[in-house]
Scaffold this active site. Structure first.
Site, PDB file in Angstrom:
ATOM      1  CG  HIS A 141      14.656  -0.059  -0.973  1.00 52.86           C
ATOM      2  ND1 HIS A 141      15.271   1.128  -1.311  1.00 52.86           N
ATOM      3  CD2 HIS A 141      13.469   0.295  -0.409  1.00 52.86           C
ATOM      4  CE1 HIS A 141      14.489   2.146  -0.978  1.00 52.86           C
ATOM      5  NE2 HIS A 141      13.382   1.675  -0.425  1.00 52.86           N
TER       6      HIS A 141
ATOM      7  CG  ASP B  14       9.218   4.321  -3.136  1.00 54.77           C
ATOM      8  OD1 ASP B  14       8.284   3.528  -2.897  1.00 54.77           O
ATOM      9  OD2 ASP B  14       9.975   4.774  -2.238  1.00 54.77           O
TER      10      ASP B  14
ATOM     11  CG  ASP C   2       7.084   5.871  -0.386  1.00 51.94           C
ATOM     12  OD1 ASP C   2       7.109   6.270  -1.568  1.00 51.94           O
ATOM     13  OD2 ASP C   2       7.809   4.954   0.032  1.00 51.94           O
TER      14      ASP C   2
HETATM   15  C1  SP5 Z   1       9.667   0.142  -0.675  1.00 51.33           C
HETATM   16  C2  SP5 Z   1       9.892   1.197   0.366  1.00 51.33           C
HETATM   17  O1  SP5 Z   1       9.260   2.260   0.316  1.00 51.33           O
HETATM   18  N1  SP5 Z   1      10.726   0.915   1.391  1.00 51.33           N
HETATM   19  C3  SP5 Z   1      10.996   1.879   2.396  1.00 51.33           C
HETATM   20  C4  SP5 Z   1      11.840   1.377   3.486  1.00 51.33           C
HETATM   21  C5  SP5 Z   1      12.085   2.432   4.507  1.00 51.33           C
HETATM   22  N2  SP5 Z   1      12.721   1.916   5.655  1.00 51.33           N
HETATM   23  C6  SP5 Z   1      13.343   2.822   6.562  1.00 51.33           C
HETATM   24  C7  SP5 Z   1      12.488   3.965   6.925  1.00 51.33           C
HETATM   25  C8  SP5 Z   1      13.031   4.725   8.093  1.00 51.33           C
HETATM   26  C9  SP5 Z   1      11.993   5.692   8.501  1.00 51.33           C
HETATM   27  N3  SP5 Z   1      12.246   6.320   9.743  1.00 51.33           N
HETATM   28  C10 SP5 Z   1      11.342   7.416   9.900  1.00 51.33           C
HETATM   29  C11 SP5 Z   1      11.113   7.715  11.314  1.00 51.33           C
HETATM   30  C12 SP5 Z   1       9.841   8.507  11.427  1.00 51.33           C
HETATM   31  N4  SP5 Z   1       8.978   7.961  12.435  1.00 51.33           N
HETATM   32 ZN    ZN Z   2       9.596   4.085  -0.489  1.00 53.91          ZN
END
Ligand code: SP5
Ligand code: ZN
Length: 343
Positions: free
Chosen positions: A160, A196, A285
């Protein structure tokens, strides 16, 4: 395959993040790397080796000098305000605001050099980021030296992070630095395959106008999913990079059938590009049990992904990215690598 790992990731610990309006412990935890390392050893994937130390010359070719200069200073500036805990941005220079005057204050700088609140600093962050960068470059140097494959067990992740900004747990873009390093070692064309769950917006931005590094992403559709503001199918590259970006956004709920069809499309595009080496941004993920994601891949699906990637027949560097179902992350990530090796 050889595995590169540094224990210095562990200093990047205790961070909090914003999730659904609440401050919670960051999902991106030290235990992620430890569980992957334990699994690598358990299955006998190969020797686990420490990184060599690299200077930041390659990182300077993919990141801005101002940004790279800020990263090592950020937490000391935070502490100089009498603060402890997690350093997190809260104000960002979106279009309509000025980007030509970098602030002098830590709160301004944190936002100036970020696109979200998700890449946070603690005392050990810079040392971990620096080690993660060295892990990626050590893996890249193995590939440049003729190894068929290597695994850079990077933490924190990188995909990112763009030329001038952190975000999404990422600071230095390890995969981009690795790809740039391979270019500098005489490999004329390099492909990055990002599997990813989240679109690798930083990697795409860094190489968007370049024809020598192809960037192919399989990810959750940004209409519904973080990072929201990049990763659509109509992004194809610009200028000399026209056609060297490919995005394959997929809906929530995607399982292995639709995923493998998209992966085959991605692999065909890479074969067409004709690279001399491949960098895989390896996030798991996509797993059905991931706490912040919504695909439906299962643990037995991951070796097949690795086997399909091996079918390209390219020197391949795997760079660890995301995956937050910590108890399954070892089996899932190492499953890809075992599938690659067995193919
Ligand atoms: C490297 C990588 O996988 N970074 C991921 C960053 C994600 N950040 C924001 C995620 C927001 C998720 N919100 C979900 C709510 C469910 N509880
Ligand atoms: Zn990710």
């Amino acid at each position: 395959m050889r595995i590169i790992y540094s224990p210095r990731h562990a200093g990047h610990a205790g961070n909090v993040e914003l999730n659904s309006g609440e401050i919670v412990p960051a999902f991106e935890l030290p235990r992620r790397a430890e569980i992957i390392r334990a699994r690598v050893i358990e299955v006998g994937l190969g020797p686990v080796e420490p990184p060599e130390t690299f200077d930041l010359a390659t990182a300077h070719r993919v990141h801005d000098a101002g940004y790279l200069g800020f990263l090592p200073r950020a937490y000391a500036m935070w502490q100089a305000e009498g603060r402890s805990g997690t350093a997190m941005p809260f104000v960002f220079p979106t279009p309509g605001l000025r980007r030509d005057r970098p602030p002098a204050d830590i709160d301004g700088l944190l936002g100036f050099y970020a696109f979200d609140a998700g890449a946070t600093f603690v005392a050990g962050t810079w040392d971990a980021v620096r080690a993660s960068h060295d892990v990626a470059l050590t893996g890249a140097s193995l590939i440049a030296g003729g190894e068929r494959a290597a695994f850079a067990l990077c933490r924190p992740p990188g995909h990112h992070a763009g030329g001038g900004f952190a975000g999404g747990y990422c600071f230095i873009n390890n995969a981009a630095v690795a790809a740039e390093y391979l270019r500098g070692r005489g490999i004329a064309r390099v492909s990055v395959l990002d599997v990813d769950y989240h679109h690798g917006n930083g990697t795409q931005e860094i190489f968007y106008a370049r024809g020598d590094v192809q960037v192919v992403n399989l990810h959750a559709d940004p209409l519904r999913e973080y990072p929201y503001f990049l990763g659509h199918a109509d992004e194809r590259g610009a200028g000399a990079g026209e056609g060297a970006t490919l995005n394959l956004p997929l809906p929530w709920g995607t399982g292995i059938g639709a995923y493998r069809a998209a992966l085959d499309t991605a692999l065909a595009a890479i074969a067409d590009f004709g690279p001399g080496a491949l960098v895989v941004s390896l996030g798991v993920d996509t797993y059905k049990g991931d706490p912040i994601s919504r695909f439906a891949l299962d643990t037995p699906d991951y070796p097949g992904i690795g086997a399909a990637i091996a079918g390209l027949g390219l020197p391949t560097l795997f760079v660890m990215e995301g995956g937050y179902a910590v108890e399954a992350i070892g089996e899932n990530a190492v499953g890809v690598l075992e599938g690659f090796e067995a193919a």
